[in-house]
Design a protein around this motif. Sequence first.
Motif, PDB file in Angstrom:
ATOM      1  N   TYR A  95       1.752   6.982   6.826  1.00  0.00           N
ATOM      2  CA  TYR A  95       2.451   6.039   7.905  1.00  0.00           C
ATOM      3  C   TYR A  95       2.517   6.811   9.076  1.00  0.00           C
ATOM      4  CZ  TYR A  95       6.282   2.823   9.339  1.00  0.00           C
ATOM      5  OH  TYR A  95       7.004   1.784   9.672  1.00  0.00           O
ATOM      6  N   THR A  96       3.654   7.559   9.140  1.00  0.00           N
ATOM      7  CA  THR A  96       4.129   7.904  10.531  1.00  0.00           C
ATOM      8  C   THR A  96       2.958   8.943  11.391  1.00  0.00           C
ATOM      9  OG1 THR A  96       5.640   9.896   9.745  1.00  0.00           O
ATOM     10  CG2 THR A  96       6.474   7.754  10.104  1.00  0.00           C
ATOM     11  N   GLY A  97       2.423   9.710  10.479  1.00  0.00           N
ATOM     12  CA  GLY A  97       1.440  10.374  11.010  1.00  0.00           C
ATOM     13  C   GLY A  97       0.226   9.826  11.612  1.00  0.00           C
ATOM     14  N   LEU A  98      -0.069   8.650  11.275  1.00  0.00           N
ATOM     15  CA  LEU A  98      -1.128   7.899  11.833  1.00  0.00           C
ATOM     16  C   LEU A  98      -1.008   7.171  13.303  1.00  0.00           C
ATOM     17  CD1 LEU A  98      -2.082   5.867   8.616  1.00  0.00           C
ATOM     18  CD2 LEU A  98      -2.978   7.854   9.352  1.00  0.00           C
ATOM     19  N   GLY A 154       0.921  -1.291   0.145  1.00  0.00           N
ATOM     20  CA  GLY A 154      -0.207  -0.154  -0.061  1.00  0.00           C
ATOM     21  C   GLY A 154       1.015   0.978  -0.037  1.00  0.00           C
ATOM     22  N   LEU A 155       1.929   1.177   0.856  1.00  0.00           N
ATOM     23  CA  LEU A 155       2.822   2.369   0.896  1.00  0.00           C
ATOM     24  C   LEU A 155       3.716   2.672  -0.310  1.00  0.00           C
ATOM     25  CD1 LEU A 155       4.161   2.403   4.446  1.00  0.00           C
ATOM     26  CD2 LEU A 155       2.537   3.912   3.564  1.00  0.00           C
ATOM     27  N   HIS A 162       8.506  13.441  -0.277  1.00  0.00           N
ATOM     28  CA  HIS A 162       8.195  12.190   0.205  1.00  0.00           C
ATOM     29  C   HIS A 162       7.954  11.999   1.749  1.00  0.00           C
ATOM     30  CE1 HIS A 162       8.604   7.730   0.180  1.00  0.00           C
ATOM     31  NE2 HIS A 162       9.648   7.887   1.017  1.00  0.00           N
ATOM     32  N   ILE A 163       8.652  13.026   2.357  1.00  0.00           N
ATOM     33  CA  ILE A 163       8.220  13.037   3.842  1.00  0.00           C
ATOM     34  C   ILE A 163       6.713  13.441   4.224  1.00  0.00           C
ATOM     35  CG2 ILE A 163       8.804  14.323   5.950  1.00  0.00           C
ATOM     36  CD1 ILE A 163      10.878  12.486   5.714  1.00  0.00           C
ATOM     37  N   GLU A 164       6.298  14.160   3.205  1.00  0.00           N
ATOM     38  CA  GLU A 164       4.841  14.603   3.558  1.00  0.00           C
ATOM     39  C   GLU A 164       3.923  13.196   3.327  1.00  0.00           C
ATOM     40  OE1 GLU A 164       3.293  17.781   0.864  1.00  0.00           O
ATOM     41  OE2 GLU A 164       4.826  19.062   1.760  1.00  0.00           O
ATOM     42  N   ASP A 165       4.176  12.448   2.228  1.00  0.00           N
ATOM     43  CA  ASP A 165       3.620  11.331   2.083  1.00  0.00           C
ATOM     44  C   ASP A 165       3.829  10.166   3.130  1.00  0.00           C
ATOM     45  OD1 ASP A 165       2.268  12.232  -0.294  1.00  0.00           O
ATOM     46  OD2 ASP A 165       3.709  10.980  -1.747  1.00  0.00           O
ATOM     47  N   VAL A 166       4.854  10.167   3.553  1.00  0.00           N
ATOM     48  CA  VAL A 166       5.359   9.371   4.884  1.00  0.00           C
ATOM     49  C   VAL A 166       4.597   9.727   5.794  1.00  0.00           C
ATOM     50  CG1 VAL A 166       7.087   8.635   6.054  1.00  0.00           C
ATOM     51  CG2 VAL A 166       7.572   8.689   3.886  1.00  0.00           C
ATOM     52  N   ASP A 167       4.550  11.041   6.038  1.00  0.00           N
ATOM     53  CA  ASP A 167       3.696  11.213   7.399  1.00  0.00           C
ATOM     54  C   ASP A 167       2.090  11.192   7.370  1.00  0.00           C
ATOM     55  OD1 ASP A 167       3.787  12.573  10.017  1.00  0.00           O
ATOM     56  OD2 ASP A 167       2.677  14.255   9.043  1.00  0.00           O
ATOM     57  N   ARG A 168       1.668  11.473   5.963  1.00  0.00           N
ATOM     58  CA  ARG A 168       0.198  11.329   5.773  1.00  0.00           C
ATOM     59  C   ARG A 168      -0.315   9.682   5.844  1.00  0.00           C
ATOM     60  NH1 ARG A 168      -3.152  12.593   0.189  1.00  0.00           N
ATOM     61  NH2 ARG A 168      -4.931  12.168   0.961  1.00  0.00           N
ATOM     62  N   GLN A 206       4.030   4.810  19.668  1.00  0.00           N
ATOM     63  CA  GLN A 206       3.659   3.647  18.684  1.00  0.00           C
ATOM     64  C   GLN A 206       4.728   3.687  17.722  1.00  0.00           C
ATOM     65  OE1 GLN A 206      -0.255   5.046  17.673  1.00  0.00           O
ATOM     66  NE2 GLN A 206      -1.242   3.269  18.587  1.00  0.00           N
ATOM     67  N   LEU A 207       5.117   5.008  17.276  1.00  0.00           N
ATOM     68  CA  LEU A 207       6.149   4.911  15.982  1.00  0.00           C
ATOM     69  C   LEU A 207       7.546   4.633  16.591  1.00  0.00           C
ATOM     70  CD1 LEU A 207       7.014   5.522  13.523  1.00  0.00           C
ATOM     71  CD2 LEU A 207       7.278   8.102  14.101  1.00  0.00           C
ATOM     72  N   THR A 208       7.814   4.977  17.894  1.00  0.00           N
ATOM     73  CA  THR A 208       8.939   4.403  18.580  1.00  0.00           C
ATOM     74  C   THR A 208       9.147   2.823  18.783  1.00  0.00           C
ATOM     75  OG1 THR A 208       9.569   6.501  19.469  1.00  0.00           O
ATOM     76  CG2 THR A 208      10.678   4.627  20.499  1.00  0.00           C
TER      77      THR A 208
END
Length: 170
Positions: free
Chosen positions: A125-128, A24-25, A117-123, A133-135
């Motif tokens: 993946y990481t921003g969810l 998906g990512l 890319h960071i915006e997409d990663v945050d949107r 949880q991320l750690t």
Amino acid sequence: MATKRIIDDDRLTAVGLLVEVHRGLTQKFAARLARHGLSENELEIMLRLGRTPNCQLRMSDLAAQTSLTTSGVTRVVDRLERAGLVERASCDTDRRGTWAVLTEAGLDRVTAAVADHIEDVDRWYTGLLTPEQLTALTEALRIVRDTVRPEAVAGVMEAERARPRRHVGV
């Protein structure tokens, strides 16, 4: 009382979710990377180089760190080299070895792509996730990666010790 079937094992769910998330990512990231003229493989190669001391890795170590075969890395580096984003250099410590080195133009391109890319990663993946949880996820993934792909950090220490080339801002 029903017996739990082996095909319902939670471990299969965990690995299945990991595969589904990766797919998906990859799909979510592809469109914006294409706008920067980069494929997922090209971004991976350029990021690995850009985040390594002197922006360089031996070709064999680059293959070990990525999901690509040695010939796959060669093809990607060939394309990046033709575009002026990567260059090859002789390896002083291994006459058979060749360094892949990110150029200034390559660093500029990957830096521009990474901003989006960071915006997409945050949107996606990481921003969810919460910071906790991320750690936890990052630590868990590193444990698994270090077990199943210990070569994923191949060559980093040697790149640090290598005769310094010009620094390209990393």
